[in-house]
Design a protein around this motif. Sequence first.
Motif, PDB file in Angstrom:
ATOM      1  N   UNK A   1       0.800  -1.049  -0.133  1.00 53.13           N
ATOM      2  CA  UNK A   1       0.074   0.050  -0.035  1.00 53.13           C
ATOM      3  C   UNK A   1       0.722   1.358   0.151  1.00 53.13           C
ATOM      4  N   UNK A   2       1.065   1.835  -1.080  1.00 49.31           N
ATOM      5  CA  UNK A   2       1.949   2.974  -1.120  1.00 49.31           C
ATOM      6  C   UNK A   2       1.399   4.228  -2.005  1.00 49.31           C
ATOM      7  N   UNK A   3       0.209   4.981  -1.824  1.00 52.31           N
ATOM      8  CA  UNK A   3       0.116   6.054  -2.359  1.00 52.31           C
ATOM      9  C   UNK A   3       1.247   7.066  -2.506  1.00 52.31           C
ATOM     10  N   UNK A   4       0.982   8.009  -3.744  1.00 53.05           N
ATOM     11  CA  UNK A   4       2.075   8.978  -3.813  1.00 53.05           C
ATOM     12  C   UNK A   4       3.465   8.571  -3.945  1.00 53.05           C
ATOM     13  N   UNK A   5       4.340   9.407  -3.323  1.00 56.28           N
ATOM     14  CA  UNK A   5       5.911   8.847  -3.328  1.00 56.28           C
ATOM     15  C   UNK A   5       5.981   7.725  -2.404  1.00 56.28           C
ATOM     16  N   UNK A   6       4.908   7.099  -1.808  1.00 57.57           N
ATOM     17  CA  UNK A   6       4.999   5.953  -1.199  1.00 57.57           C
ATOM     18  C   UNK A   6       5.291   4.743  -2.165  1.00 57.57           C
ATOM     19  N   UNK A   7       5.104   4.987  -3.500  1.00 56.06           N
ATOM     20  CA  UNK A   7       5.419   3.751  -4.471  1.00 56.06           C
ATOM     21  C   UNK A   7       6.741   3.360  -4.466  1.00 56.06           C
ATOM     22  N   UNK A   8       7.643   4.378  -3.876  1.00 51.86           N
ATOM     23  CA  UNK A   8       9.161   4.090  -4.343  1.00 51.86           C
ATOM     24  C   UNK A   8       9.702   2.792  -3.881  1.00 51.86           C
ATOM     25  N   UNK A   9       9.619   2.245  -2.462  1.00 50.30           N
ATOM     26  CA  UNK A   9      10.042   1.047  -2.251  1.00 50.30           C
ATOM     27  C   UNK A   9       9.374  -0.220  -2.903  1.00 50.30           C
TER      28      UNK A   9
ATOM     29  N   UNK B   1       3.185  -0.767   4.276  1.00 46.41           N
ATOM     30  CA  UNK B   1       2.508   0.337   3.917  1.00 46.41           C
ATOM     31  C   UNK B   1       3.823   1.379   4.006  1.00 46.41           C
ATOM     32  N   UNK B   2       3.701   2.230   2.806  1.00 47.46           N
ATOM     33  CA  UNK B   2       4.707   3.421   2.690  1.00 47.46           C
ATOM     34  C   UNK B   2       4.121   4.643   2.455  1.00 47.46           C
ATOM     35  N   UNK B   3       4.551   5.800   3.036  1.00 46.79           N
ATOM     36  CA  UNK B   3       4.077   6.897   2.797  1.00 46.79           C
ATOM     37  C   UNK B   3       3.632   7.736   4.084  1.00 46.79           C
ATOM     38  N   UNK B   4       2.898   8.488   3.863  1.00 48.49           N
ATOM     39  CA  UNK B   4       2.557   9.659   4.956  1.00 48.49           C
ATOM     40  C   UNK B   4       2.205   9.120   6.297  1.00 48.49           C
ATOM     41  N   UNK B   5       3.038   9.637   7.472  1.00 45.87           N
ATOM     42  CA  UNK B   5       2.490   8.887   8.590  1.00 45.87           C
ATOM     43  C   UNK B   5       1.462   9.369   9.350  1.00 45.87           C
ATOM     44  N   UNK B   6       1.346  10.516   9.180  1.00 46.21           N
ATOM     45  CA  UNK B   6       0.389  11.446   9.978  1.00 46.21           C
ATOM     46  C   UNK B   6      -1.284  11.043   9.731  1.00 46.21           C
TER      47      UNK B   6
ATOM     48  N   UNK C   1       7.859 -17.025  -6.620  1.00 43.75           N
ATOM     49  CA  UNK C   1       6.517 -17.393  -6.858  1.00 43.75           C
ATOM     50  C   UNK C   1       5.265 -16.813  -6.324  1.00 43.75           C
ATOM     51  N   UNK C   2       5.804 -16.087  -5.278  1.00 38.19           N
ATOM     52  CA  UNK C   2       4.671 -15.355  -4.458  1.00 38.19           C
ATOM     53  C   UNK C   2       3.924 -14.291  -5.386  1.00 38.19           C
ATOM     54  N   UNK C   3       2.958 -13.975  -4.864  1.00 37.70           N
ATOM     55  CA  UNK C   3       1.741 -13.009  -5.917  1.00 37.70           C
ATOM     56  C   UNK C   3       2.232 -11.811  -5.350  1.00 37.70           C
ATOM     57  N   UNK C   4       1.989 -10.776  -6.005  1.00 36.06           N
ATOM     58  CA  UNK C   4       2.190  -9.297  -5.698  1.00 36.06           C
ATOM     59  C   UNK C   4       0.972  -8.513  -6.069  1.00 36.06           C
ATOM     60  N   UNK C   5       0.453  -7.604  -4.923  1.00 34.62           N
ATOM     61  CA  UNK C   5      -0.719  -6.887  -5.082  1.00 34.62           C
ATOM     62  C   UNK C   5      -0.404  -5.574  -4.692  1.00 34.62           C
ATOM     63  N   UNK C   6      -0.586  -4.527  -5.716  1.00 35.24           N
ATOM     64  CA  UNK C   6      -0.372  -3.237  -5.131  1.00 35.24           C
ATOM     65  C   UNK C   6      -1.496  -2.242  -5.034  1.00 35.24           C
ATOM     66  N   UNK C   7      -1.631  -1.471  -4.084  1.00 37.97           N
ATOM     67  CA  UNK C   7      -2.581  -0.440  -4.083  1.00 37.97           C
ATOM     68  C   UNK C   7      -2.054   0.868  -3.862  1.00 37.97           C
ATOM     69  N   UNK C   8      -2.243   1.528  -5.179  1.00 41.02           N
ATOM     70  CA  UNK C   8      -1.751   2.839  -5.411  1.00 41.02           C
ATOM     71  C   UNK C   8      -2.618   3.930  -5.479  1.00 41.02           C
ATOM     72  N   UNK C   9      -2.480   5.027  -4.890  1.00 42.64           N
ATOM     73  CA  UNK C   9      -3.699   6.358  -5.223  1.00 42.64           C
ATOM     74  C   UNK C   9      -2.862   7.741  -5.260  1.00 42.64           C
TER      75      UNK C   9
END
Length: 390
Positions: free
Chosen positions: A249-257, A342-347, A271-279
């Motif tokens: 889950x990495x909206x905005x610049x949280x996409x980086x890692x 999760x990566x991104x805004x902490x607040x 072999x594991x699956x990958x699911x991305x939530x981006x906004x």
Amino acid sequence: MSSAVETASAFTKDNPFHAKVVENRRLNRVGSAKETRHVAISIEGSNLVYEAGDSLGVYPQNRPQDVAEIINLLGANGDEPVSPALLKLPAPVSLHEALLSKLSLTRPTGKILEALAARATDAGEQTRLAGLLAPEAREQLAAYLAEREYVDILGEFRSARLAPQELVDHLRKLMPRLYSIASSSKQHPDEIHLTVAVLRYMMNNRERVGVCSTFLADRAGLGTASVPIFISNSHFAPPRDTSKDIIMVGPGTGIAPFRAFMQDRVASQCRGRNWLFFGDQHKNTDFLYELEWQNYLAKGQLSKLTLAWSRDQQQKIYVQDKMRENAAELWNWIKNGAHFYICGDAKRMAKDVEATLLEIIAQQGNMDAAAAADYVKDLKKDKRYQRDVY
């Protein structure tokens, strides 16, 4: 991690590598309210090693025009030798060098006003300083300082001339900034990619900028060895077991890692699956690395891509709303061993996403709030739930 050993033997935070920027391009399309840049930095010849999830430390420089203005307001020429108290330098450096690359020109404290009050010769300035420093004016002082940098204050109280050494003794150290690395060394062993949100705004009728984001965007010239960097190793990493599924889950610049995670997992033929939530705000202008994600999806390397655009409709839609929409499948992945990131805004974002995760676990797993909280604690303990927030 092996990288910790390697970086310790070569370039470190105290002995940074002077790297070249080899690519600098805007990721947002024309019409976006944001400026996000893809910055590629060459680490060729450094022996630096990094892993997916690590961060890059960058030592920035201040804007030359701000430095020149402060030197002018001091009535100095920039060549004056100074030795800022905080830095404990082995030998003095020029005022210009200290202001450009060693000291922060932001976040002034009340102490600078006290120093100016002792020097001010203009009656109006004396009155204004006395008012700000009065014991009953604490809130007013805090609000005043929050809207100003050192250049503003020196400009407002021009009759109070400080010596260069006096000024630098008030300034904090210019600290490195950490950026989540947006590339994998398995695909880019000689480069590190960053996803940089460039900060520019107006305050107190003056243009303000993010020191490091505009250093990378505007001032670190392509092809010149001008960016002092170091690797900061992280606990944030894809699972070592490549059969494990991951939810990112990495909206905005949280996409980086997560760009780094995908490059890493594709290179390792996971072999594991990958699911991305981006906004972000708008699909047409703010879909960062869109072609790359669509390519991963088309090849089946990305199993699921779930997108949230907050400004494309009247009601704002965020990644946590999309998590709720996919609650049953999300729970199915998690209960079957998926790792959640999760990566991104902490607040706000990270808190909202965690609250939504707890809600989904409680609802889908038929648990009460306490049991759901314990389940998340266990995920954290098992390193199946990790956060990279700022």
